[in-house]
Each structure stands twice: as C-alpha cells, then as structure tokens.
Design a protein around this motif. Structure first.
Motif: not given
Length: 287
Positions: A152-167, A221-227
């Motif tokens: 039970l630990q949080i995870i850290d990730f980046n969100i990108y939308v159409n290749g651009e960093f969101l948050r 039509d957005a493409e979301i990437t979760v890293e």
C-alpha cells in the motif's frame, strides 16, 4: 430481428432461468434463439462468460444476462463481430443493462419488431510498453486504470497528452475513461458524470497526494501517455494497468502505456424511451 443469442452470467443467473425464459418466449414468437453453453470451471475472478467463436455468423442480437460487468466483458470479447448487445440486468446497479424482469417480454417484442435504437459507444485502446517492447494491447468500453499493485504505497507517474507534458501525480493511480465509463470507477473516484453521447476522454486521479483532485476532460482524439517514475517512495512494488477490470498487465519503473480512442465501437441496444438524464435521476434517487 429473427436470430438471437443469449450469454448468461452463472453467478447472477445460476440455474439459467432468465436465459431459458428469454429463449422460450422468442421461440414462442417463432424466432431462433441459442443459449451459450457454460464451459469449464467457473469462478468470480477468472471465468469468461463469452466465447465469440461459438456465436453463429447470422446472429442479429446478443442478449447479455448479468450486470454491467458481464456486458463490459461481452463488449470486449465481441469487438470483432459488430453485433448489437442488449443487457438484461441481474446486477446491483445497471447503467448499461437496462432491461429487467418487469419489462422482459415488452423488450423482446420491441426487438422482434425492430422498434429499438442502436447506440454506438466509443471505446479506448491501450498499448503498454517496457523499454519500447510492447507488453499488451487491448480495448476498453468503460476505462483503463493504472494503479498500484502490491504494498500500500503511492506510485509516481507523468501524464503526456499528444506528446506534450501535462503534469505529474503521486497517487494510488489514475483512471482514463470514456463517457460510458464516467458512471463506473471514475464516478467512485470523484469524477464527473458524462452523457454517453459525448465524445471525450476523462482523466481522474485515484486518491492523489495533492490538494488538486479534479478530473481533466480531453477531446476524444487525444493520445494520453502514462509514464511510471522512480518517485520519492523507495522500493515500491509494481503497478498494473487493467482494461475494464478484466485484462491486466504489470508495469514497472520506466514503463508506459499509450491510450487513445479506438477505431472500433460497441453497439448497445436501447429499449426504453427514456433519456440518460432520467436514468441518472432514477439511479441517484435509489442511493
């Protein structure tokens, strides 16, 4: 419609009484109806109710007896067949499965007379990668969820939308959902309710470690990437991405998943002449 097929969730309809009732009535009306035979060992966690290979090519409608979860599984399993689905609700809260025992024969009459509306619902497609190697590609009608797996630990990730960093997020995970899925897990996590006729993608964090917990609405039509990131929590276990709570793939630090609108659709049959707002109002009043 003349040729029907019934898929029944044995956990909801253990003796197949509802499925047999449907078949008997359709046969009485001179229509063809096949009930899918149950196969293998059944369990709440792993049993598949749908086998697309058993369904005849000339089937015009598939009736799914169970709840929304059974209908979601059928939609994913039948994605290559393009056959309209009608949900017969035996679950606890059915936003998708709108027919119940009180209006069964009326619904079947309307199916026979083609007095129904068929709605095309958008689906999501996701591709998970580890070091540029594809791990899994699958579809979802409701949502794709990336969440912690293990301790039970949080995870850290980046969100990108159409290749651009969101948050960036530190959270238990994130839900990427369709309008259909807005009344599912996303709603439980505090996301907005969206009409299924809308064309968009929702991002809803799960228990984020921040004061900003709002969902983000993106165009369809957005493409979301979760890293997935190393983050500030040492030794965290793997995360996992799940598709409609069914197919699942494990993800580790540095892995990512790309999510976008699928070219495929789910065709849902609408029997009742009531609006989404009326269904929503009735569901909210039941709580």
């Amino acid at each position: 419609m003349d040729r029907f097929y019934v898929i029944s969730n044995s956990m909801k309809d253990p003796e197949g009484k509802i499925a047999k009732k449907i078949k008997a009535y359709l046969n009485f009306r001179g229509k063809q109806c096949i009930i899918q035979e149950r196969q293998g060992k059944e369990s709440l966690r792993s049993y598949k109710y749908t086998n697309a290979n058993l369904i005849p090519d000339d089937t015009e409608c598939i009736l799914v007896v169970g709840g929304d979860g059974t209908l979601l599984q059928a939609a994913r399993d039948m994605i290559e067949r393009n056959i309209p689905l009608l949900g017969v609700n035996k679950g606890t809260l059915g936003y998708l499965a709108e027919v119940d025992g009180d209006n069964m024969e009326e619904a079947l009459d309307r199916l026979i007379d083609d007095n129904v509306v068929i709605e095309d619902r958008m689906m999501l497609e996701g591709c998970a990668y580890s070091h540029k190697k594809k791990l899994l590609q699958d579809f979802a009608l409701n949502d794709i969820v990336i969440a912690r797996s293990g301790r039970l630990q949080i995870i850290d990730f980046n969100i990108y939308v159409n290749g651009e960093f969101l948050r960036s997020y530190s959270a238990d995970g994130i839900i990427i959902s369709t309008p259909t899925g807005s009344t599912g897990y996303s709603l439980s996590a505090g996301g907005p309710i969206v009409s299924p006729e809308a064309s968009l993608i929702l991002l809803t964090p799960i228990a984020p470690h921040t004061l900003n917990t709002r969902s983000i609405v993106l165009p369809a039509d957005a493409e979301i990437t979760v890293e997935l990131l190393h983050g500030h929590t040492a030794g965290w276990d793997e995360a996992a991405a799940s598709f409609d709570g069914d197919t699942c793939v494990k993800l580790g630090i540095g892995d990512c998943i790309r999510i976008y609108r699928s070219s495929r659709m789910t065709r849902l049959i609408k029997i009742n002449n009531i609006s989404f707002l009326e269904v929503l109002r009735n569901k909210m009043n039941d709580q």
